[in-house]
Design an enzyme around this catalytic site. Structure first.
Site, PDB file in Angstrom:
ATOM      1  N   TYR A 128      37.714  88.969  37.066  1.00 44.19           N
ATOM      2  CA  TYR A 128      37.818  87.573  37.479  1.00 44.19           C
ATOM      3  C   TYR A 128      38.151  87.571  38.969  1.00 44.19           C
ATOM      4  O   TYR A 128      39.292  87.791  39.371  1.00 44.19           O
ATOM      5  CB  TYR A 128      38.892  86.851  36.654  1.00 44.19           C
ATOM      6  CG  TYR A 128      39.110  85.401  37.043  1.00 44.19           C
ATOM      7  CD1 TYR A 128      38.044  84.587  37.408  1.00 44.19           C
ATOM      8  CD2 TYR A 128      40.384  84.860  37.032  1.00 44.19           C
ATOM      9  CE1 TYR A 128      38.250  83.260  37.756  1.00 44.19           C
ATOM     10  CE2 TYR A 128      40.606  83.530  37.374  1.00 44.19           C
ATOM     11  CZ  TYR A 128      39.527  82.743  37.739  1.00 44.19           C
ATOM     12  OH  TYR A 128      39.729  81.429  38.089  1.00 44.19           O
TER      13      TYR A 128
ATOM     14  N   ASP B 279      33.327  86.493  36.072  1.00 46.27           N
ATOM     15  CA  ASP B 279      33.240  85.363  36.990  1.00 46.27           C
ATOM     16  C   ASP B 279      33.497  85.916  38.388  1.00 46.27           C
ATOM     17  O   ASP B 279      34.639  86.184  38.750  1.00 46.27           O
ATOM     18  CB  ASP B 279      34.275  84.298  36.612  1.00 46.27           C
ATOM     19  CG  ASP B 279      34.310  83.136  37.586  1.00 46.27           C
ATOM     20  OD1 ASP B 279      33.541  83.155  38.570  1.00 46.27           O
ATOM     21  OD2 ASP B 279      35.116  82.218  37.375  1.00 46.27           O
TER      22      ASP B 279
END
Length: 254
Positions: free
Chosen positions: A105, A144
């Site tokens: 992330y 992400d």
């Protein structure tokens, strides 16, 4: 072999919105989550036949990653190096005989770009980390990544130039990775598609009109290209402001 990445924007909220229905339906070998937003003990998921690995952020309700897998790894590591404090819980790496799986992330540079310098330092570290792993065995890098790499990776590219997630500096860091032995799997299958996105604002009708950004990726060592079978973006799967991305490979058959 089927792998899924999904920024769930809070696993507890996503579970209430149908996460487990999608999880069981997709039946992935590896299910990688970002932005779990939980601490240890705040949620218990009964996922039969899956090993669960969580990297919790120290700050409550913030960041965090997890991997659920049917395949027990040789080794699990958190952060860039053994023993390093990773207060935001942003990296999990699983090692297998044939490959590394790295779930990430990436930090957001913030709307006013006050975190851009820190973000670029992160990009340098993740680049060095991926190259170090790739020197040992192939890498599957997902999550992400908080950047739309090209103009075709977001709907309104002209009005977003220089904004967080679409600065030239962030885009150049992605270009560097792809120029050094790694492949963006979605562009491998769909090199010119300009309507595939993975994140949408919660503003009314934005998702329905597909005014989005592609910021969730599967990136693999280029030597794995011959094993790629399919990539699908589940635009209509709700539960988060991001949608799941599923990569299929035949690596385990070779």
């Amino acid at each position: 072999m089927k792998l899924v990445t999904w920024n769930v924007n809070g696993i507890r909220a996503c579970v209430r919105k149908g996460f487990l229905d999608f999880f069981h339906e997709i039946d992935a070998d590896f299910f990688c989550l970002q932005e779990t937003k939980v601490q240890a003990g705040q949620i218990e998921l009964d996922l039969e036949d899956y090993y669960q690995y969580w990297n919790y952020a120290q700050r409550k309700g913030y960041s965090g990653t997890a991997i659920f897998t049917k395949h027990k790894p040789l080794r699990v590591s958190y952060g860039f190096q053994e023993g390093e404090t990773e207060p935001e819980g942003r990296i999990i790496t699983l090692e297998y005989p044939e490959f590394y799986l790295v779930n990430v992330y990436t930090p957001n540079s913030k709307r006013d770009l006050t975190r851009l310098e820190e973000r670029l330092e992160w990009e340098d570290r993740i680049f060095d980390y991926l190259k170090e792993l790739d020197a040992e065995k192939p890498v599957i890098y997902c999550g992400d990544l908080n950047v739309a790499h090209q103009e075709i990776d977001l709907k309104n590219d002209k009005t977003n130039h220089g904004n967080s997630g679409f600065t030239q500096e962030e885009r150049d860091k992605m270009t560097r990775i792809l120029a050094n032995g790694f492949t963006d799997t979605l562009r491998y299958f769909y090199p010119e598609r300009d309507d595939i996105f993975t994140w949408w604002s919660y503003m009314k009708t934005i998702r329905e009109r597909n005014i989005g950004w592609r910021i969730d990726y599967f990136i693999v060592s280029s030597q794995l290209e011959k094993y790629l079978k399919n990539l699908e973006v589940y635009r209509y799967t709700l539960g988060s402001d991001h949608c799941p991305v599923c990569l299929e490979m035949n690596l385990e058959e070779n």
